[in-house]
Design an enzyme around this catalytic site. Structure first.
Site, PDB file in Angstrom:
ATOM      1  N   ASP A  18       0.501  -1.436  -0.128  1.00 24.44           N
ATOM      2  CA  ASP A  18      -0.011   0.077   0.317  1.00 24.44           C
ATOM      3  C   ASP A  18       1.419   0.590  -0.149  1.00 24.44           C
ATOM      4  O   ASP A  18       0.698   2.526  -0.469  1.00 24.44           O
ATOM      5  CB  ASP A  18      -1.571   0.588   1.181  1.00 24.44           C
ATOM      6  CG  ASP A  18      -1.575   1.434   1.368  1.00 24.44           C
ATOM      7  OD1 ASP A  18      -2.848   1.405   0.649  1.00 24.44           O
ATOM      8  OD2 ASP A  18      -1.622   2.199   2.278  1.00 24.44           O
ATOM      9  N   ARG A  48       6.823 -10.571  -2.559  1.00 24.72           N
ATOM     10  CA  ARG A  48       6.588 -12.907  -2.985  1.00 24.72           C
ATOM     11  C   ARG A  48       5.942 -12.226  -4.522  1.00 24.72           C
ATOM     12  O   ARG A  48       6.094 -13.616  -4.883  1.00 24.72           O
ATOM     13  CB  ARG A  48       6.201 -12.860  -1.973  1.00 24.72           C
ATOM     14  CG  ARG A  48       7.126 -13.224  -0.447  1.00 24.72           C
ATOM     15  CD  ARG A  48       6.245 -13.361   0.798  1.00 24.72           C
ATOM     16  NE  ARG A  48       5.367 -12.482   1.242  1.00 24.72           N
ATOM     17  CZ  ARG A  48       4.311 -12.694   2.250  1.00 24.72           C
ATOM     18  NH1 ARG A  48       4.406 -13.871   2.932  1.00 24.72           N
ATOM     19  NH2 ARG A  48       3.405 -12.029   2.199  1.00 24.72           N
ATOM     20  N   VAL A  88      11.812 -11.962   1.640  1.00 24.34           N
ATOM     21  CA  VAL A  88      12.967 -11.374   1.740  1.00 24.34           C
ATOM     22  C   VAL A  88      13.925 -12.800   3.190  1.00 24.34           C
ATOM     23  O   VAL A  88      14.974 -12.058   3.073  1.00 24.34           O
ATOM     24  CB  VAL A  88      12.941 -10.054   3.318  1.00 24.34           C
ATOM     25  CG1 VAL A  88      12.063  -8.558   2.011  1.00 24.34           C
ATOM     26  CG2 VAL A  88      12.299 -10.104   4.011  1.00 24.34           C
ATOM     27  N   ASP A 179       9.423  10.655   9.549  1.00 21.32           N
ATOM     28  CA  ASP A 179       8.831  10.830   9.814  1.00 21.32           C
ATOM     29  C   ASP A 179       7.773  12.065   9.044  1.00 21.32           C
ATOM     30  O   ASP A 179       8.361  13.156   8.985  1.00 21.32           O
ATOM     31  CB  ASP A 179       9.200  11.651  11.229  1.00 21.32           C
ATOM     32  CG  ASP A 179       7.770  11.853  11.898  1.00 21.32           C
ATOM     33  OD1 ASP A 179       6.827  12.875  11.031  1.00 21.32           O
ATOM     34  OD2 ASP A 179       7.864  11.953  13.673  1.00 21.32           O
ATOM     35  N   HIS A 180       6.736  11.805   8.811  1.00 25.49           N
ATOM     36  CA  HIS A 180       6.400  12.409   7.217  1.00 25.49           C
ATOM     37  C   HIS A 180       5.983  13.706   7.481  1.00 25.49           C
ATOM     38  O   HIS A 180       6.260  14.834   6.695  1.00 25.49           O
ATOM     39  CB  HIS A 180       5.154  12.020   6.021  1.00 25.49           C
ATOM     40  CG  HIS A 180       4.146  11.610   6.763  1.00 25.49           C
ATOM     41  ND1 HIS A 180       3.561  10.613   7.691  1.00 25.49           N
ATOM     42  CD2 HIS A 180       2.889  12.105   6.372  1.00 25.49           C
ATOM     43  CE1 HIS A 180       2.467  10.940   8.416  1.00 25.49           C
ATOM     44  NE2 HIS A 180       2.019  11.462   7.601  1.00 25.49           N
ATOM     45  N   HIS A 242       5.244  12.146  15.431  1.00 22.50           N
ATOM     46  CA  HIS A 242       4.683  12.901  14.674  1.00 22.50           C
ATOM     47  C   HIS A 242       4.781  14.497  15.440  1.00 22.50           C
ATOM     48  O   HIS A 242       5.371  15.807  15.716  1.00 22.50           O
ATOM     49  CB  HIS A 242       3.948  12.981  14.256  1.00 22.50           C
ATOM     50  CG  HIS A 242       3.337  12.194  13.186  1.00 22.50           C
ATOM     51  ND1 HIS A 242       4.582  11.549  12.549  1.00 22.50           N
ATOM     52  CD2 HIS A 242       2.285  11.199  13.031  1.00 22.50           C
ATOM     53  CE1 HIS A 242       4.669  10.969  11.761  1.00 22.50           C
ATOM     54  NE2 HIS A 242       2.844   9.768  11.814  1.00 22.50           N
TER      55      HIS A 242
HETATM   56  P1  NAP Z   1       1.318  -3.474   3.159  1.00 28.11           P
HETATM   57  O1  NAP Z   1       0.809  -3.240   2.229  1.00 28.11           O
HETATM   58  O2  NAP Z   1       0.887  -4.641   3.733  1.00 28.11           O
HETATM   59  O3  NAP Z   1       2.234  -4.414   2.262  1.00 28.11           O
HETATM   60  C1  NAP Z   1       3.618  -5.023   3.330  1.00 28.11           C
HETATM   61  C2  NAP Z   1       4.241  -5.317   1.224  1.00 28.11           C
HETATM   62  O4  NAP Z   1       5.317  -6.480   2.342  1.00 28.11           O
HETATM   63  C3  NAP Z   1       3.893  -6.245   0.699  1.00 28.11           C
HETATM   64  O5  NAP Z   1       4.340  -5.442  -0.813  1.00 28.11           O
HETATM   65  C4  NAP Z   1       4.271  -7.493   0.797  1.00 28.11           C
HETATM   66  O6  NAP Z   1       3.975  -7.830  -0.593  1.00 28.11           O
HETATM   67  C5  NAP Z   1       5.348  -7.977   1.593  1.00 28.11           C
HETATM   68  N1  NAP Z   1       6.222  -8.513   2.005  1.00 28.11           N
HETATM   69  C6  NAP Z   1       5.476  -9.252   3.051  1.00 28.11           C
HETATM   70  N2  NAP Z   1       6.289 -10.395   3.521  1.00 28.11           N
HETATM   71  C7  NAP Z   1       7.291 -10.352   2.311  1.00 28.11           C
HETATM   72  C8  NAP Z   1       8.182 -11.385   2.478  1.00 28.11           C
HETATM   73  N3  NAP Z   1       8.329 -12.653   3.719  1.00 28.11           N
HETATM   74  N4  NAP Z   1       9.271 -10.571   1.781  1.00 28.11           N
HETATM   75  C9  NAP Z   1       8.545 -10.270   0.475  1.00 28.11           C
HETATM   76  N5  NAP Z   1       7.948  -9.536   1.152  1.00 28.11           N
HETATM   77  C10 NAP Z   1       6.813  -9.530   1.626  1.00 28.11           C
HETATM   78  O7  NAP Z   1       1.668  -2.880   4.301  1.00 28.11           O
HETATM   79  P2  NAP Z   1       2.220  -1.024   3.775  1.00 28.11           P
HETATM   80  O8  NAP Z   1       0.778  -0.652   4.525  1.00 28.11           O
HETATM   81  O9  NAP Z   1       2.399  -0.668   2.410  1.00 28.11           O
HETATM   82  O10 NAP Z   1       2.741  -0.574   4.573  1.00 28.11           O
HETATM   83  C11 NAP Z   1       4.625  -1.230   4.344  1.00 28.11           C
HETATM   84  C12 NAP Z   1       5.403  -0.284   6.122  1.00 28.11           C
HETATM   85  O11 NAP Z   1       5.363   0.770   5.947  1.00 28.11           O
HETATM   86  C13 NAP Z   1       4.292  -0.736   7.814  1.00 28.11           C
HETATM   87  O12 NAP Z   1       5.593  -0.822   8.304  1.00 28.11           O
HETATM   88  C14 NAP Z   1       3.602   0.310   8.021  1.00 28.11           C
HETATM   89  O13 NAP Z   1       4.073   0.617   8.919  1.00 28.11           O
HETATM   90  C15 NAP Z   1       4.462   1.387   7.449  1.00 28.11           C
HETATM   91  N6  NAP Z   1       3.500   2.334   6.674  1.00 28.11           N
HETATM   92  C16 NAP Z   1       2.865   2.528   5.773  1.00 28.11           C
HETATM   93  C17 NAP Z   1       2.366   3.791   5.665  1.00 28.11           C
HETATM   94  C18 NAP Z   1       1.129   3.753   4.245  1.00 28.11           C
HETATM   95  O14 NAP Z   1       0.183   4.290   4.170  1.00 28.11           O
HETATM   96  N7  NAP Z   1       1.043   2.372   3.906  1.00 28.11           N
HETATM   97  C19 NAP Z   1       2.229   4.821   6.783  1.00 28.11           C
HETATM   98  C20 NAP Z   1       3.381   4.895   7.534  1.00 28.11           C
HETATM   99  C21 NAP Z   1       4.146   3.780   7.709  1.00 28.11           C
HETATM  100  P3  NAP Z   1       4.069 -10.242  -0.458  1.00 28.11           P
HETATM  101  O15 NAP Z   1       2.141  -9.707   0.024  1.00 28.11           O
HETATM  102  O16 NAP Z   1       3.690  -9.516  -2.289  1.00 28.11           O
HETATM  103  O17 NAP Z   1       4.886 -10.727  -0.782  1.00 28.11           O
END
Ligand code: NAP
Length: 486
Positions: A18, A48, A88, A179-180, A242
């Site tokens: 996301d 993955r 990973v 920290d956006h 923040h």
């Molecule tokens: P997400 O949508 O759940 O994405 C997680 C990613 O990790 C997916 O691309 C997933 O892809 C990959 N993944 C999971 N397990 C894996 C593995 N074993 N090997 C390789 N890839 C793997 O999460 P997100 O919302 O993008 O957030 C990512 C991080 O940013 C988190 O720590 C979150 O707290 C932080 N964050 C997010 C936001 C936001 O707006 N979304 C804002 C601030 C901080 P596959 O399932 O294809 O492997």
């Protein structure tokens, strides 16, 4: 400040996620449109899912669809993206990743510069960093920088463990902790207002400031993030990072220069001056809340993945004490929550009222400097002036500045600014480890006091949706003879 093209390979771990799709790809595209990225960049997205490059290009184009009606430009941008299916935890995949990275380095002339963006759960950070080193993906001829997202730990101990894992591979100067809020135009404006104006510089202390108020309110509920939020709550999710970053920018002493080193030194001093509360003081100075149902909106406890007796706080208000020479005695009120009246980020600096000596019959208000961060960036000042007319009365007026449409169009989005900072090696707008360590220690004392308190299940919910939080939040200020300006 240079506006030159940057040369780098981005390796985005979590490339299907996301964050990557909603924030990173659009930000990279904006950098591309503005000419910071041109010919000498490439992106490897990894996760993955077994995507092909072709499918990845479609995803990229979809994520930037709102930003471009120029198909050729969008195609050209997307052609710099490569997808690598990768778990990973699997060492073999890093070998393939290294080969692709080296190939792209040569193809695009990237001089060994690599930016590793860890857009996935922090539990993977350690293994990723270790593999980047052992599998020699880290180059010897260019820079190697790692960008990490919040949450950075759950408490001081876990944050320290995470930092040790990253630090065993990347030196502090190459770690960019996002920290956006630090990438927001009006948050960056705090230092300009404070140190660029003799008027405010002279008055920025406990002789003139009555109190400071910081509000980060959200109109939405937890949405699909409930699983994470149940383990975090508003305190960890918003205050540790923040809000405390904003507090430091408002209360730090003047840095010797506008450099990352000097600013960070003063931010750390401000955090060191923050009074760490004992359990009694937490009770007196902090309020927590959780939203109930209202106006057709679900209560927090009714959201998916939330326990029906959840005690997770969706609202926090607090009164902080910065014990340095300039701020001793100035309450710093903070407030954040979900399902509040509106989405806004706003800072109010309330100055002391003039003694009612000259205008005895008038009702003088406090002067207030308001910095609107979101949604309408701007600054306003509330002043007492003479009311127009034959009689001599005073009235409070607002002098306002808000960004024009042209300025807003020019204004980089927070992620866009921060990615460019990381490419340029500018650490100023990122949280240093020392800053995090003090902020976690401050936070842990509050969390511990709350965890030790045997709060009844009936204590929540205690505020209705579309309000500014529980009544106790207003009372926190009323006890001091103050009120929320917003
Ligand atoms: P997400 O949508 O759940 O994405 C997680 C990613 O990790 C997916 O691309 C997933 O892809 C990959 N993944 C999971 N397990 C894996 C593995 N074993 N090997 C390789 N890839 C793997 O999460 P997100 O919302 O993008 O957030 C990512 C991080 O940013 C988190 O720590 C979150 O707290 C932080 N964050 C997010 C936001 C936001 O707006 N979304 C804002 C601030 C901080 P596959 O399932 O294809 O492997």
């Amino acid at each position: 400040m240079n506006n030159t093209e940057q040369q780098a390979l981005f390796i985005i771990f979590g490339g299907t996620g996301d964050l990557a799709q909603r924030k990173l790809y659009p930000s990279l595209f904006n950098l591309y449109k503005r000419g910071y990225l041109k010919n000498h960049f490439a992106v490897i997205g990894t996760a993955r899912r077994p995507w092909t490059d072709e499918h990845y290009h479609e995803v990229i184009k979809e994520s930037i669809a709102d930003l471009s009606d120029d198909e050729e430009k969008a195609n050209d941008f997307a052609s710099h993206f490569y997808y690598q299916s990768h778990n990973v935890n699997d060492t073999n995949h890093y070998v393939t990743l290294r080969d692709l990275a080296d190939k792209l380095d040569e193809k695009y002339g990237l001089c060994g510069n690599r930016l590793y963006y860890l857009a996935m759960s922090p539990r993977f950070f350690g293994t990723i960093c270790e593999h980047l080193k052992t599998q020699e993906i880290i180059t010897k001829n260019g820079y190697n920088r790692v960008v990490v997202e919040k949450p950075f730990g759950h408490d001081y101990e876990s944050a320290k463990a995470l930092d040790d894992e990253i630090g065993s591979v990347f030196p502090e100067r190459d770690v960019f902790r996002i920290d956006h809020y630090l990438g927001k135009e009006m948050v960056q404006n705090i230092l300009a207002v404070r140190f660029g104006n003799s008027m405010f510089n002279a008055m920025w202390n406990n002789r003139y400031i009555s109190n400071i108020q910081i509000t980060l309110s959200e109109a939405l509920g937890v949405e699909e993030r409930a699983g994470y939020y149940e383990t975090s709550g508003a305190l960890r999710d918003m205050v540790q990072n923040h809000i405390l970053q904003i507090v430091t920018l408002l209360t730090m002493n003047a840095p010797v220069s506008y450099s990352a080193e000097d600013i960070s030194r003063e931010k750390i001093n401000a955090l060191k001056s923050l009074k760490v509360y004992n359990a009694d003081e937490v009770k007196k100075n902090f309020v927590r809340g959780q939203y109930g149902s209202d106006a057709g909106l679900k209560a927090y406890r009714d959201e998916d993945q939330v326990a029906s007796d959840s005690m997770t706080e969706t609202f926090v208000a607090g009164k902080l004490a910065v014990e340095n020479m300039d701020f001793a005695g100035v309450p710093i009120y903070i407030r954040t929550g979900k399902r509040m009246k509106e989405k806004a980020t706003r800072i109010d600096v309330v100055f002391k009222q003039m003694p009612v000596v000259v205008f005895k019959d008038s009702c003088l208000k406090s002067d207030v400097l308001t910095i609107n961060v979101d949604p309408e960036p701007g600054i306003s000042i509330q002043l007492n002036t003479k009311k127009v007319g034959q009689n001599f009365d005073t009235e409070s007026i607002d002098i306002g500045y808000s960004l024009s449409d042209e300025q807003k169009a020019e204004m980089p989005e927070a992620y866009e600014r921060l990615i460019l900072n990381a490419l340029r090696g500018e650490t100023m707008n990122f949280a240093r480890w020392d800053e995090l360590s003090y902020s976690w220690k401050f936070l842990d004392s509050i969390r511990k006091a709350w965890d030790d308190e045997d709060l009844s299940v009936d204590a929540f919910p205690n505020y209705a949706c579309k309000t500014m939080g529980p009544k106790a939040s207003d009372e926190l200020l009323e006890k001091d003879g103050n009120h929320w300006e917003f």
